[in-house]
Design a protein around this motif. Structure first.
Motif, PDB file in Angstrom:
ATOM      1  N   ILE A 317       0.831  -1.213   0.000  1.00  0.00           N
ATOM      2  CA  ILE A 317       0.000   0.000   0.000  1.00  0.00           C
ATOM      3  C   ILE A 317       0.863   1.259   0.000  1.00  0.00           C
ATOM      4  CG2 ILE A 317      -1.614   1.363   1.396  1.00  0.00           C
ATOM      5  CD1 ILE A 317      -2.941  -1.236   2.239  1.00  0.00           C
ATOM      6  N   THR A 318       1.924   1.271   0.807  1.00  0.00           N
ATOM      7  CA  THR A 318       2.715   2.501   0.956  1.00  0.00           C
ATOM      8  C   THR A 318       3.750   2.691  -0.156  1.00  0.00           C
ATOM      9  OG1 THR A 318       4.225   1.306   2.443  1.00  0.00           O
ATOM     10  CG2 THR A 318       2.441   2.564   3.451  1.00  0.00           C
ATOM     11  N   LEU A 319       4.243   1.624  -0.763  1.00  0.00           N
ATOM     12  CA  LEU A 319       5.283   1.758  -1.790  1.00  0.00           C
ATOM     13  C   LEU A 319       4.741   1.738  -3.209  1.00  0.00           C
ATOM     14  CD1 LEU A 319       8.232  -0.427  -0.417  1.00  0.00           C
ATOM     15  CD2 LEU A 319       7.723   1.987  -0.032  1.00  0.00           C
ATOM     16  N   TRP A 320       3.513   1.316  -3.389  1.00  0.00           N
ATOM     17  CA  TRP A 320       2.942   1.261  -4.741  1.00  0.00           C
ATOM     18  C   TRP A 320       2.990   2.616  -5.459  1.00  0.00           C
ATOM     19  CZ3 TRP A 320      -1.653   3.700  -6.403  1.00  0.00           C
ATOM     20  CH2 TRP A 320      -2.026   3.385  -7.717  1.00  0.00           C
ATOM     21  N   PRO A 321       2.671   3.747  -4.808  1.00  0.00           N
ATOM     22  CA  PRO A 321       2.702   5.025  -5.545  1.00  0.00           C
ATOM     23  C   PRO A 321       4.093   5.454  -6.001  1.00  0.00           C
ATOM     24  CG  PRO A 321       1.442   5.225  -3.488  1.00  0.00           C
ATOM     25  CD  PRO A 321       2.195   3.936  -3.431  1.00  0.00           C
ATOM     26  N   PHE A 322       5.160   4.835  -5.505  1.00  0.00           N
ATOM     27  CA  PHE A 322       6.515   5.286  -5.816  1.00  0.00           C
ATOM     28  C   PHE A 322       7.188   4.452  -6.898  1.00  0.00           C
ATOM     29  CE2 PHE A 322       5.612   6.511  -1.415  1.00  0.00           C
ATOM     30  CZ  PHE A 322       5.850   7.868  -1.481  1.00  0.00           C
ATOM     31  N   GLY A 323       6.432   3.626  -7.585  1.00  0.00           N
ATOM     32  CA  GLY A 323       6.961   2.916  -8.738  1.00  0.00           C
ATOM     33  C   GLY A 323       7.895   1.768  -8.416  1.00  0.00           C
ATOM     34  N   PHE A 324       7.791   1.171  -7.245  1.00  0.00           N
ATOM     35  CA  PHE A 324       8.623   0.018  -6.918  1.00  0.00           C
ATOM     36  C   PHE A 324       8.156  -1.199  -7.712  1.00  0.00           C
ATOM     37  CE2 PHE A 324      10.079   2.698  -3.677  1.00  0.00           C
ATOM     38  CZ  PHE A 324      11.145   2.102  -3.000  1.00  0.00           C
ATOM     39  N   ARG A 325       9.114  -1.973  -8.199  1.00  0.00           N
ATOM     40  CA  ARG A 325       8.770  -3.208  -8.888  1.00  0.00           C
ATOM     41  C   ARG A 325       8.258  -4.232  -7.874  1.00  0.00           C
ATOM     42  NH1 ARG A 325      13.982  -5.143 -11.734  1.00  0.00           N
ATOM     43  NH2 ARG A 325      14.883  -4.399  -9.783  1.00  0.00           N
ATOM     44  N   TRP A 326       7.485  -5.195  -8.367  1.00  0.00           N
ATOM     45  CA  TRP A 326       6.887  -6.170  -7.443  1.00  0.00           C
ATOM     46  C   TRP A 326       7.955  -6.982  -6.738  1.00  0.00           C
ATOM     47  CZ3 TRP A 326       7.614 -11.396  -7.640  1.00  0.00           C
ATOM     48  CH2 TRP A 326       8.129 -11.942  -8.825  1.00  0.00           C
ATOM     49  N   ARG A 327       9.095  -7.240  -7.386  1.00  0.00           N
ATOM     50  CA  ARG A 327      10.171  -7.976  -6.744  1.00  0.00           C
ATOM     51  C   ARG A 327      10.730  -7.187  -5.561  1.00  0.00           C
ATOM     52  NH1 ARG A 327      12.300 -12.177  -9.953  1.00  0.00           N
ATOM     53  NH2 ARG A 327      11.454 -12.217 -12.074  1.00  0.00           N
ATOM     54  N   GLU A 328      10.892  -5.888  -5.760  1.00  0.00           N
ATOM     55  CA  GLU A 328      11.420  -5.034  -4.695  1.00  0.00           C
ATOM     56  C   GLU A 328      10.446  -4.949  -3.527  1.00  0.00           C
ATOM     57  OE1 GLU A 328      13.955  -2.027  -7.627  1.00  0.00           O
ATOM     58  OE2 GLU A 328      11.875  -1.591  -7.104  1.00  0.00           O
ATOM     59  N   ASP A 530      14.819   6.156 -18.475  1.00  0.00           N
ATOM     60  CA  ASP A 530      13.989   6.991 -17.597  1.00  0.00           C
ATOM     61  C   ASP A 530      12.515   6.867 -17.953  1.00  0.00           C
ATOM     62  OD1 ASP A 530      16.008   7.925 -16.002  1.00  0.00           O
ATOM     63  OD2 ASP A 530      16.357   9.744 -17.166  1.00  0.00           O
ATOM     64  N   SER A 531      12.217   6.820 -19.265  1.00  0.00           N
ATOM     65  CA  SER A 531      10.815   6.746 -19.694  1.00  0.00           C
ATOM     66  C   SER A 531      10.175   5.407 -19.358  1.00  0.00           C
ATOM     67  CB  SER A 531      10.717   6.992 -21.205  1.00  0.00           C
ATOM     68  OG  SER A 531      11.309   5.929 -21.938  1.00  0.00           O
ATOM     69  N   CYS A 532      10.998   4.372 -19.172  1.00  0.00           N
ATOM     70  CA  CYS A 532      10.475   3.035 -18.855  1.00  0.00           C
ATOM     71  C   CYS A 532      10.265   2.822 -17.362  1.00  0.00           C
ATOM     72  CB  CYS A 532      11.414   1.964 -19.395  1.00  0.00           C
ATOM     73  SG  CYS A 532      11.541   1.920 -21.195  1.00  0.00           S
ATOM     74  N   LEU A 533      10.892   3.669 -16.551  1.00  0.00           N
ATOM     75  CA  LEU A 533      10.817   3.496 -15.101  1.00  0.00           C
ATOM     76  C   LEU A 533       9.805   4.458 -14.499  1.00  0.00           C
ATOM     77  CD1 LEU A 533      14.643   3.273 -14.291  1.00  0.00           C
ATOM     78  CD2 LEU A 533      13.046   1.377 -14.577  1.00  0.00           C
ATOM     79  N   GLN A 534       9.221   4.041 -13.403  1.00  0.00           N
ATOM     80  CA  GLN A 534       8.295   4.893 -12.661  1.00  0.00           C
ATOM     81  C   GLN A 534       8.938   5.500 -11.424  1.00  0.00           C
ATOM     82  OE1 GLN A 534       5.171   1.878 -12.093  1.00  0.00           O
ATOM     83  NE2 GLN A 534       3.906   2.998 -13.548  1.00  0.00           N
ATOM     84  N   ALA A 535      10.225   5.236 -11.238  1.00  0.00           N
ATOM     85  CA  ALA A 535      10.964   5.741 -10.083  1.00  0.00           C
ATOM     86  C   ALA A 535      12.329   6.224 -10.558  1.00  0.00           C
ATOM     87  CB  ALA A 535      11.112   4.636  -9.037  1.00  0.00           C
ATOM     88  N   PRO A 536      13.033   7.041  -9.762  1.00  0.00           N
ATOM     89  CA  PRO A 536      14.380   7.468 -10.140  1.00  0.00           C
ATOM     90  C   PRO A 536      15.273   6.258 -10.393  1.00  0.00           C
ATOM     91  CG  PRO A 536      13.613   8.749  -8.262  1.00  0.00           C
ATOM     92  CD  PRO A 536      12.604   7.671  -8.493  1.00  0.00           C
ATOM     93  N   PRO A 537      16.112   6.300 -11.445  1.00  0.00           N
ATOM     94  CA  PRO A 537      16.924   5.126 -11.787  1.00  0.00           C
ATOM     95  C   PRO A 537      17.988   4.832 -10.741  1.00  0.00           C
ATOM     96  CG  PRO A 537      17.599   7.024 -13.094  1.00  0.00           C
ATOM     97  CD  PRO A 537      16.373   7.445 -12.336  1.00  0.00           C
ATOM     98  N   VAL A 538      18.317   3.557 -10.588  1.00  0.00           N
ATOM     99  CA  VAL A 538      19.409   3.113  -9.727  1.00  0.00           C
ATOM    100  C   VAL A 538      20.195   2.052 -10.480  1.00  0.00           C
ATOM    101  CG1 VAL A 538      18.190   3.588  -7.568  1.00  0.00           C
ATOM    102  CG2 VAL A 538      17.988   1.333  -8.627  1.00  0.00           C
ATOM    103  N   VAL A 539      21.414   1.801 -10.031  1.00  0.00           N
ATOM    104  CA  VAL A 539      22.232   0.759 -10.646  1.00  0.00           C
ATOM    105  C   VAL A 539      21.507  -0.580 -10.555  1.00  0.00           C
ATOM    106  CG1 VAL A 539      24.401  -0.510 -10.481  1.00  0.00           C
ATOM    107  CG2 VAL A 539      24.382   1.955 -10.143  1.00  0.00           C
ATOM    108  N   GLY A 540      21.429  -1.275 -11.697  1.00  0.00           N
ATOM    109  CA  GLY A 540      20.742  -2.564 -11.741  1.00  0.00           C
ATOM    110  C   GLY A 540      19.373  -2.503 -12.375  1.00  0.00           C
ATOM    111  N   ASP A 541      18.805  -1.298 -12.553  1.00  0.00           N
ATOM    112  CA  ASP A 541      17.509  -1.181 -13.228  1.00  0.00           C
ATOM    113  C   ASP A 541      17.621  -1.668 -14.671  1.00  0.00           C
ATOM    114  OD1 ASP A 541      15.807  -0.331 -11.251  1.00  0.00           O
ATOM    115  OD2 ASP A 541      16.150   1.799 -11.609  1.00  0.00           O
ATOM    116  N   ARG A 542      16.534  -2.230 -15.189  1.00  0.00           N
ATOM    117  CA  ARG A 542      16.534  -2.788 -16.534  1.00  0.00           C
ATOM    118  C   ARG A 542      15.370  -2.253 -17.339  1.00  0.00           C
ATOM    119  NH1 ARG A 542      18.921  -8.803 -16.307  1.00  0.00           N
ATOM    120  NH2 ARG A 542      20.313  -8.529 -14.542  1.00  0.00           N
TER     121      ARG A 542
END
Length: 567
Positions: A317-328, A530-542
């Motif tokens: 509930i709390t992390l869904w608005p911030f674009g976290f992937r389901w694995r995270e 950047d356009s594919c992500l819903q959150a700020p990019p970090v190392v390891g994003d795909r």
């Protein structure tokens, strides 16, 4: 008094000596200390110590304050870019959701009135991410920054909310005229406001004073501890959150680039471990009598609700608005490890002498134990199963700050040449090295050799280098290998090819034969990711692109700078 001191020191000694056993069998070391305290509590002296709730309450507060101070000093400002907002959401609304769901479950499982049930839910709602990172570090795991930053910030900021809810519920239970919504809101504002102001002001002042003091090296960690506890006590005296204050103070001190910081952190690492271990020993002593363990089935059922329902629900509930992937989200939900905080909060009902007060530390004990057994032993496997592990970064074998009259922060770093690049031996001629570094000596087979440009370096050599702090990572990548660390290889994780983030997709399509829609040709790799992500990019994003995956390899000022290609 002497017998008590002997008993306490003997328990600590036995636990520390047995600690290597935990690594061999995969058991968290904190669980070992809990077991030692529980067994020691069966003795007459142990049961006598377990009745001193007021002393335990005081020691628990001091221990938790030291743990938060150490955690604050290890929290880096750069983690705020990706972790601050989601962590604060999880540390406030997430704690409320976890406490509410677990409290309702306690109402049905334990058959208690609603308010005491909600109090139980609140006491076990706070997580102990310090124990999580200790376990991950022991397994050599490196998580992506979005996950690690969220957990790191949550660990220090969720305690004030749990403490606030505990105080409010105790007031509702004990007072004849319960506090209204306005009074509760004022209490929350006072706790958070005074805690934030006191912590930031105290940290700013201490960070400015420390560099101007000429003290013996051993006094700097003691000064930080004394200043932190002073701010903690002063803010608590005015009904503010001393726990939030000392955590924010630690952040201020830890991010000011102080030359003495490494020495301070080394001492505080030991103090934080001593604090955590003392808390677990005390919890074991509090639960020594046999007749207190009759609630094991109910405690296990409540722990199952907390671990499998309440924590995951709060995270999603709390992390869904911030674009976290389901694995995270799934991993953060599983990392809801319970530790020091429930131990301290379980003492509040005992101090208030409410009905069923003896039940709270029992439930805390069962849930903390199950959490350490179930979650603590599976964290590394969960991170790898969910593909959140990053390739390990090499580091200096040893480092030592150099105190001299220079505006720059220099340090002596020792690197071990254990990579395949040093077989056969070769010199550093033609190798691009960081600026402003000096090679000093080489240790080979126990013999120290002066460094010379013509000296051929070989695998197994230990090379001493003097340079700035920023030079450590590039030097470590050059000299060291991560073959001995149980982590992924870079080529396996990032792919065989590496490109600049400014390369346009059109050039990528031409050189690698990848089908890219015409409307995307003008985009750079960094912009496309950047356009594919819903959150700020970090190392390891795909980000997928046709038959390949683009993997973020490095960032500069929050912008993707290097990208790996995986086919």
């Amino acid at each position: 008094m002497i017998l008590t001191l002997l008993f306490a020191s003997a328990m600590l000694l036995i636990s520390i000596v047995l600690s290597p056993l935990s690594n061999r069998i995969g058991m968290p070391v904190l669980l070992l200390f809990l077991g030692v305290g529980l067994l020691a509590g069966q003795s007459e002296l142990g049961q006598l110590m377990s009745t001193e709730v007021e002393s335990t309450f005081l020691v628990g507060h001091l221990a938790l304050a030291i743990i938060l101070l150490d955690g604050g000093m290890r929290t880096r400002f750069e983690t705020f870019r990706v972790g601050l907002k989601p962590a604060l959401s999880l540390a406030t609304f997430g704690v409320v959701i976890t406490a509410a769901v677990t409290g309702w479950a306690a109402h049905w499982i334990l058959g208690l009135p609603l308010l005491p049930s909600l109090l139980i839910g609140t006491i076990i709602s706070s997580t102990d991410a310090a124990a999580v990172f200790a376990l991950l570090q022991n397994h050599g795991l490196r998580l992506n920054q979005r996950v690690s930053a969220t957990l790191e910030i949550e660990s220090g900021s969720n305690d004030p909310m749990a403490i606030f809810l505990t105080i409010i519920l105790l007031e509702l239970i004990t007072r004849s005229t319960p506090p209204g919504v306005g009074e509760a809101a004022l209490l929350l504002l006072t706790q958070m406001g005074l805690g934030a102001v006191g912590g930031l002001a105290g940290g700013w002042l201490l960070a400015r004073v420390l560099p101007k003091l000429a003290l013996q090296a051993a006094f700097y960690p003691l000064l930080v501890t004394a200043a932190g506890l002073s701010v903690f006590a002063l803010v608590s005296l005015f009904d503010g959150s001393g726990f939030l204050a000392i955590y924010l103070m630690g952040i201020q001190v830890g991010n000011r680039g102080l030359r003495k910081l490494d020495d301070i952190l080394q001492v505080h690492d030991g103090l934080a471990w001593l604090a955590q271990l003392s808390l677990f020993l005390m919890l074991g002593l509090l639960l020594s009598p046999h007749d207190k363990m009759e609630y094991i089935p109910e405690g296990l059922a409540l722990a199952a609700v907390l671990i499998l329902i309440a924590r995951p629900l709060a995270v999603f509930i709390t992390l869904w608005p911030f674009g976290f992937r389901w694995r995270e989200q799934l991993f953060i939900a599983w990392v809801g490890l319970r530790g020091a905080v429930p131990i301290v909060l379980a003492l509040f009902p005992l101090m208030a002498d409410i009905e069923h007060a003896a039940l709270f530390p029992i439930i805390a004990f069962i849930i903390v134990t199950l959490s350490l057994l179930l979650q603590g032993t599976t964290l590394a496997r969960a991170a790898r199963w969910l593909k959140l592990e990053l390739p390990a970064e090499p580091a200096a074998l040893r480092r030592l700050n150099i105190e001299w009259a220079s505006p720059k922060n220099h340090r002596l770093m020792v690197f071990e040449l254990d990579g395949e690049h040093w077989t056969p031996p070769r010199t550093l001629k033609g190798v691009r090295l960081p600026t402003d570094i000096v090679m000093t000596a080489v240790l080979r087979d126990g013999v120290m050799l002066p460094y010379e440009p013509d000296l051929k370096l070989q695998s197994g050599d230990q090379l001493a280098v003097i340079g700035e702090e920023e030079a450590e990572l590039p030097l470590a990548r050059l000299f060291s290998s991560v073959a001995s660390i149980p982590a992924l290889k870079e080529s396996t994780f990032f792919g065989a090819f590496e490109l600049n983030g400014s390369v346009q997709l059109e050039a990528l399509a031409q050189n690698f034969g990848i089908e890219v829609p015409v409307e995307l040709h003008s985009l750079s790799l960094a912009d496309y990711i950047d356009s594919c992500l819903q959150a700020p990019p970090v190392v390891g994003d795909r980000a997928g692109l046709g038959s390949i995956q683009l993997v973020v390899k490095s960032l500069e000022a929050g912008k993707v700078s290097r990208v790996g290609l995986k086919f």
